[in-house]
Design a protein around this motif. Structure first.
Motif, short mmCIF file in Angstrom:
data_model
loop_
_atom_site.label_atom_id
_atom_site.label_comp_id
_atom_site.label_asym_id
_atom_site.label_seq_id
_atom_site.Cartn_x
_atom_site.Cartn_y
_atom_site.Cartn_z
N ARG A 130 51.81 53.80 10.39
CA ARG A 130 50.43 53.85 9.91
C ARG A 130 49.97 55.30 9.93
NH1 ARG A 130 46.52 49.55 12.32
NH2 ARG A 130 47.99 48.33 11.11
N TYR A 131 49.65 55.82 8.75
CA TYR A 131 49.27 57.22 8.58
C TYR A 131 47.76 57.38 8.67
CZ TYR A 131 53.91 58.55 6.87
OH TYR A 131 55.25 58.81 6.76
N VAL A 132 47.32 58.42 9.41
CA VAL A 132 45.90 58.77 9.50
C VAL A 132 45.80 60.29 9.37
CG1 VAL A 132 43.82 58.68 10.92
CG2 VAL A 132 45.47 56.81 11.04
N LEU A 133 44.83 60.75 8.57
CA LEU A 133 44.61 62.17 8.34
C LEU A 133 43.26 62.56 8.91
CD1 LEU A 133 45.43 64.86 6.88
CD2 LEU A 133 44.12 64.00 4.94
N PHE A 134 43.26 63.54 9.82
CA PHE A 134 42.03 64.05 10.44
C PHE A 134 41.78 65.46 9.92
CE2 PHE A 134 43.86 61.13 13.53
CZ PHE A 134 42.76 60.36 13.89
N THR A 135 40.54 65.75 9.55
CA THR A 135 40.12 67.11 9.23
C THR A 135 39.26 67.56 10.40
OG1 THR A 135 40.10 66.54 6.90
CG2 THR A 135 38.98 68.57 7.54
N LEU A 136 39.61 68.69 11.02
CA LEU A 136 38.92 69.10 12.24
C LEU A 136 38.85 70.61 12.35
CD1 LEU A 136 41.45 69.89 14.44
CD2 LEU A 136 41.72 67.45 14.23
N LYS A 137 38.00 71.06 13.26
CA LYS A 137 37.91 72.47 13.61
C LYS A 137 38.33 72.61 15.05
CE LYS A 137 34.65 74.06 10.29
NZ LYS A 137 33.67 75.05 9.98
N LEU A 138 39.16 73.62 15.31
CA LEU A 138 39.76 73.77 16.63
C LEU A 138 40.01 75.24 16.92
CD1 LEU A 138 41.21 72.35 19.07
CD2 LEU A 138 43.26 72.36 17.67
N ASP A 139 39.85 75.60 18.19
CA ASP A 139 40.17 76.94 18.64
C ASP A 139 41.70 77.10 18.59
OD1 ASP A 139 40.24 79.42 19.81
OD2 ASP A 139 39.82 78.68 21.84
N PRO A 140 42.22 78.12 17.90
CA PRO A 140 43.67 78.28 17.78
C PRO A 140 44.39 78.42 19.12
CG PRO A 140 42.52 79.83 16.34
CD PRO A 140 41.49 79.13 17.16
N ALA A 141 43.71 78.92 20.14
CA ALA A 141 44.34 79.08 21.45
C ALA A 141 44.65 77.73 22.09
CB ALA A 141 43.43 79.89 22.36
N LYS A 142 43.95 76.68 21.69
CA LYS A 142 44.16 75.37 22.30
C LYS A 142 45.21 74.54 21.55
CE LYS A 142 39.95 75.42 24.60
NZ LYS A 142 39.05 74.73 25.39
N LEU A 143 45.72 75.05 20.45
CA LEU A 143 46.68 74.31 19.64
C LEU A 143 47.98 74.04 20.39
CD1 LEU A 143 46.70 73.15 16.81
CD2 LEU A 143 47.77 75.25 16.03
N GLN A 144 48.48 75.03 21.10
CA GLN A 144 49.73 74.86 21.84
C GLN A 144 49.57 73.85 22.98
OE1 GLN A 144 51.29 78.49 23.46
NE2 GLN A 144 53.35 77.67 23.58
N THR A 145 48.43 73.86 23.64
CA THR A 145 48.16 72.90 24.71
C THR A 145 48.09 71.49 24.15
OG1 THR A 145 46.88 74.61 25.84
CG2 THR A 145 46.61 72.36 26.62
N LEU A 146 47.40 71.33 23.02
CA LEU A 146 47.32 70.02 22.38
C LEU A 146 48.70 69.52 21.97
CD1 LEU A 146 44.16 69.90 20.11
CD2 LEU A 146 44.82 68.28 21.87
#
Length: 93
Positions: free
Chosen positions: A57-73
């Motif tokens: 089941r595919y879901v697409l999210f459009t979001l805003k995020l701090d690039p520094a937190k991308l690796q942690t996520l």
């Protein structure tokens, strides 16, 4: 904060889908992401078998995020067993 698209593939089973989605949304909010839009693309065949599954089941999210937190996520999402696959793509402004 940068804009991103997050594509996620969940298992088809409703209970696994709901549980995985709740964990994903909680993790995103805990890391300061602002979800702007959610598109449920639907159930589709996978190009190859993932965790012994041929459909997801595919879901697409459009979001805003701090690039520094991308690796942690990324590390947090790897621990979520109810996500088959996910992909962050930066949206060019």
């Amino acid at each position: 904060m940068r804009p991103y698209e997050l594509t996620v593939i969940f298992p088809l089973e409703e209970d696994l889908y709901q549980e995985g989605r709740e964990h994903l949304l909680t993790d995103l909010k805990d890391h300061g992401a602002e979800i702007e839009k959610t598109d449920e693309i639907g159930d589709r065949d996978l190009a190859y078998e993932i965790k012994k599954r041929r459909r997801g089941r595919y879901v697409l999210f459009t979001l805003k995020l701090d690039p520094a937190k991308l690796q942690t996520l990324d590390r947090v999402f790897k621990l979520n067993t109810n996500l088959l696959k996910y992909l962050f793509v930066r949206i060019e402004e």
